[in-house]
Design an enzyme around this catalytic site. Structure first.
Site, PDB file in Angstrom:
ATOM      1  CG  HIS A  48      19.721 -20.961  31.487  1.00  0.00           C
ATOM      2  ND1 HIS A  48      19.622 -22.102  32.248  1.00  0.00           N
ATOM      3  CD2 HIS A  48      21.005 -20.565  31.572  1.00  0.00           C
ATOM      4  CE1 HIS A  48      20.811 -22.361  32.790  1.00  0.00           C
ATOM      5  NE2 HIS A  48      21.667 -21.448  32.391  1.00  0.00           N
ATOM      6  CD  GLU A  49      22.818 -18.674  28.799  1.00  0.00           C
ATOM      7  OE1 GLU A  49      23.599 -18.073  29.573  1.00  0.00           O
ATOM      8  OE2 GLU A  49      22.771 -19.907  28.732  1.00  0.00           O
ATOM      9  CG  HIS A  83      23.505 -17.016  33.832  1.00  0.00           C
ATOM     10  ND1 HIS A  83      24.077 -17.581  34.936  1.00  0.00           N
ATOM     11  CD2 HIS A  83      23.276 -18.046  32.973  1.00  0.00           C
ATOM     12  CE1 HIS A  83      24.196 -18.891  34.753  1.00  0.00           C
ATOM     13  NE2 HIS A  83      23.710 -19.205  33.576  1.00  0.00           N
ATOM     14  N   GLY A 102      24.487 -21.772  25.421  1.00  0.00           N
ATOM     15  CA  GLY A 102      24.444 -20.366  25.793  1.00  0.00           C
ATOM     16  C   GLY A 102      25.461 -20.079  26.879  1.00  0.00           C
ATOM     17  CB  CYS A 131      23.683 -23.998  34.185  1.00  0.00           C
ATOM     18  SG  CYS A 131      24.570 -22.435  34.280  1.00  0.00           S
ATOM     19  CG  LEU A 132      28.160 -24.390  29.755  1.00  0.00           C
ATOM     20  CD1 LEU A 132      28.831 -23.475  28.754  1.00  0.00           C
ATOM     21  CD2 LEU A 132      28.528 -25.839  29.492  1.00  0.00           C
ATOM     22  CD  GLN A 143      27.041 -19.147  32.393  1.00  0.00           C
ATOM     23  OE1 GLN A 143      26.532 -18.786  31.339  1.00  0.00           O
ATOM     24  NE2 GLN A 143      27.080 -20.416  32.761  1.00  0.00           N
TER      25      GLN A 143
HETATM   26 NI    NI Z   1      23.639 -21.110  32.715  1.00  0.00          NI
END
Ligand code: NI
Length: 159
Positions: free
Chosen positions: A131-132, A135, A46, A89-90, A51
């Site tokens: 999670h997304e 953000h 995701g 998380c990226l 991000q």
């Molecule tokens: Ni993330």
């Protein structure tokens, strides 16, 4: 489409609240294409627009590698159950931690044509949705981590 630079923890853009998308434009279409490409290139499940430095309420999610979901202005309308598991998380590279999330969520959103849609998910998909969406309100999973962040072994070390 192009790979975009993924912002990392400490970058204040990750702590800001994103704005709703009011109309689909060629620029936003390009952003969505880039977000998908960037997510796949980074082996993520995701990615949220902040991000890549864009404060708009857009997320892309694909937990299987062949089922991309694009959610615009998403909001959770139903959730139930509980799951506790490892999350990464990226924007927090090389780390993971234990986070408890609902085991089921239903999300209402707009699709790429700005039409109302719903998506239901359990387990990993439910976790990714929560999670997304966090953000989009400037929250990272590390705020919800139970215990310290762990190092994710690199692929080389696993082999
Ligand atoms: Ni993330």
């Amino acid at each position: 489409m192009a790979i975009r630079n993924i912002r990392e923890i400490g970058d204040e853009v990750l702590n800001k609240k994103c704005r709703e998308v009011t109309e689909m434009t060629p620029r936003i279409q390009e952003l969505i294409g880039d977000m998908l490409e960037t997510m796949y290139e980074a082996n993520g499940v995701g990615l949220a627009a902040p991000q890549v430095g864009i404060l708009k309420r857009i997320v892309v999610i694909d937990t299987t590698g062949e089922d991309p979901h694009i959610l615009i202005n998403p909001r959770i309308v139903e959730s139930s159950g509980e799951q506790t598991g490892s999350e990464g998380c990226l924007s927090v590279p090389g780390k993971c931690a234990t986070v408890t999330r609902p085991n089921y969520v239903k999300v209402a959103a707009l699709d790429v044509n700005m039409k109302e849609m719903e998506l239901e998910g359990t387990e990993l998909l439910a976790r990714a949705i929560c999670h997304e969406l966090d953000h989009l309100d400037g929250h990272l999973y590390v705020e919800k981590a139970e215990g310290p962040l762990q190092d994710v072994p690199s692929v080389d070390e696993e082999e």
